[in-house]
Design a protein around this motif. Structure first.
Motif, PDB file in Angstrom:
ATOM      1  N   THR A 144      38.587  42.906  44.000  1.00  0.00           N
ATOM      2  CA  THR A 144      39.591  41.943  44.574  1.00  0.00           C
ATOM      3  C   THR A 144      40.546  42.848  45.364  1.00  0.00           C
ATOM      4  N   VAL A 145      41.492  42.117  45.978  1.00  0.00           N
ATOM      5  CA  VAL A 145      42.280  42.842  47.085  1.00  0.00           C
ATOM      6  C   VAL A 145      43.342  43.724  46.087  1.00  0.00           C
ATOM      7  N   GLU A 146      43.610  43.191  44.771  1.00  0.00           N
ATOM      8  CA  GLU A 146      44.571  43.967  43.991  1.00  0.00           C
ATOM      9  C   GLU A 146      43.729  45.314  43.529  1.00  0.00           C
ATOM     10  N   GLN A 147      42.436  45.388  43.527  1.00  0.00           N
ATOM     11  CA  GLN A 147      41.803  46.519  43.147  1.00  0.00           C
ATOM     12  C   GLN A 147      41.611  47.596  44.518  1.00  0.00           C
ATOM     13  N   LEU A 148      41.243  46.981  45.518  1.00  0.00           N
ATOM     14  CA  LEU A 148      41.416  47.542  46.820  1.00  0.00           C
ATOM     15  C   LEU A 148      42.764  48.350  46.945  1.00  0.00           C
ATOM     16  N   CYS A 149      43.872  47.671  46.752  1.00  0.00           N
ATOM     17  CA  CYS A 149      45.245  48.028  46.971  1.00  0.00           C
ATOM     18  C   CYS A 149      45.572  49.142  45.907  1.00  0.00           C
ATOM     19  N   ASN A 150      45.108  49.011  44.613  1.00  0.00           N
ATOM     20  CA  ASN A 150      45.271  50.259  43.609  1.00  0.00           C
ATOM     21  C   ASN A 150      44.485  51.484  44.034  1.00  0.00           C
TER      22      ASN A 150
END
Length: 424
Positions: A144-150
């Motif tokens: 997800t985009v959240e996982q990418l950002c993390n």
């Protein structure tokens, strides 16, 4: 002459009709509504003598196919769209704004003057952007985009003030559910598409005048048969598909739930894949500011601090854009709140964050199935449905999310595919 029957006059159907006409096909176009445009259309309601839209749409400079289509039918995008270098600043001045310079100069300049961001925030974005560039804007398909950002170690402030509004505006899906792969594809085209590719292109006219109305007239003058206000039945589609030959084809350019209904008996498996797609809503709350001395917002488009009790992410000054003085359009992407509740919350949010007092609600428009839920590993239907029957639209398999550019590209690409098959 080859015959193409198109069901649906949204942006995908119109793009397909124009491409087919240019390729020498005779086009017959059916649209259930009395107006063209699909999910990006004008409404009968008006303000200051000009129509409201069913939502506040924004293009970006990287939407090359859409801009080219506008020019093909005789429109001038530079006059119809206000070009704004990427500006995601809030009313309090915080946030990122990029000048219209080449990469990476624009990023460096934007970061140097980003208010409310400390050195850690700025460094985290530069490091992440460099990492995405080195990886050629590719990532784990399941992320997800959240996982990418993390994984990229972006600071919470950058995620909240930049990535989240970008993700919601482009994919209409929250960070923790949105596909990182699709998000990176949009970023790639916006950042590496050349000078101006990341610019925001905000309509100065209603959506009907932006493309659909002129498209319809362009097609009519070139011999296409246009049938607005005409609903096509599954029986009619079946008969057309059965009669299709090497010189004819049928194209479903309608929303996925309609395509599923029309193709259910012809291609049950394909129809089921359309019917099972999940969607996200977008709400647009039109507000009229009557404050004495109100001469518009500081900028035609502003980001809003967003949370559960303040759901809008952006607000647009229609006075600066389309000469509808005092009219504001606040947009709630991935809207999960009921119409009356979202209206009340956005009204309060706009007054508080923009420092306004005398504000009236003009209209709230909720498109409950505005876009696909752009999740990782999303299995989108293929354009080929059955012998002689095809489909196009922003839900069809492709690299883009549910955007106007995605719809236009789908419509153009399917005509190329149909032509290749008929030429065999």
């Amino acid at each position: 002459m080859k015959q193409l029957t198109i069901v649906g006059a949204g942006w995908a159907g119109l793009a397909a009709a124009v491409a087919a006409t240019q390729a020498g096909w005779h086009v017959q176009l059916f649209e259930a509504s009395n107006i063209a445009g699909g999910r990006a259309r004008s409404l009968q309601q008006s303000f200051a003598g000009k129509p409201l839209d069913n939502g506040q749409h924004v293009l970006i400079g990287a939407y090359s196919n859409t801009l080219a289509l506008m020019r093909t039918v005789g429109l001038k995008p530079d006059e119809l769209l206000k070009r704004i270098p990427l500006d995601l600043r809030f009313a309090d001045g915080q946030g990122l704004s990029l000048p219209n310079w080449p990469l990476p100069l624009n990023m460096l300049a934007g970061l140097s003057r980003a208010q409310g961001w400390n050195l850690k925030d700025k460094a985290s974005l530069m490091q992440a952007a460099w990492g995405w560039h080195r990886a050629r804007f590719e990532c784990d398909l399941t992320w997800t985009v959240e996982q990418l950002c993390n994984a990229s170690r972006l600071s919470p402030r950058v995620m909240t003030q930049l990535i989240e509004p970008l993700c919601l505006s482009a994919l209409n899906t929250p960070l923790n559910h949105a596909s990182a792969k699709v998000f990176l594809r949009v970023l790639h085209d916006a950042l590496l598409g050349g000078l101006g590719s990341s610019d925001l292109l905000v309509p100065r006219v209603d959506l009907g005048e932006l493309l659909p109305n002129v498209c319809v007239e362009w097609l009519r003058t070139r011999g296409a048969d246009i049938h607005l206000g005409t609903r096509v039945s599954a029986t009619q589609v079946s008969a057309l598909q059965h009669a299709a030959s090497a010189d004819s084809a049928v194209l479903l350019a309608c929303p996925p739930w309609e395509a599923a209904r029309l193709a259910a008996d012809i291609a049950p498996k394909w129809a089921l894949s359309c019917a099972e797609l999940t969607h996200k809503a977008i709400a647009t709350v039109y507000l009229h500011c009557k404050d004495v001395g109100f001469n518009g917002l500081a900028r035609p488009m502003m980001a809003l601090h967003s949370h559960a009790q303040a759901p809008a992410q952006f607000v647009f000054d229609k006075g600066a854009l389309s000469e509808q003085h005092g009219l504001l359009a606040a947009v709630v992407s991935a809207c999960t709140t009921e119409r009356d509740d979202v209206t009340e919350l956005v009204h309060e949010q706009a007054c508080k964050q923009l420092g306004l007092v005398n504000v009236e609600v003009v209209q709230t428009v909720v498109e409950k199935r505005a876009t696909l839920a752009c999740i990782p590993m999303l299995d989108r239907p293929e354009p080929f449905v059955a012998q002689g029957l095809w489909a196009c639209g922003d839900f069809i398999c492709g690299p883009y999310p549910s955007t106007l550019e995605g719809a236009v590209r789908s419509g153009q690409q399917v005509v190329t595919q149909i032509s290749q098959v008929t030429h065999r």
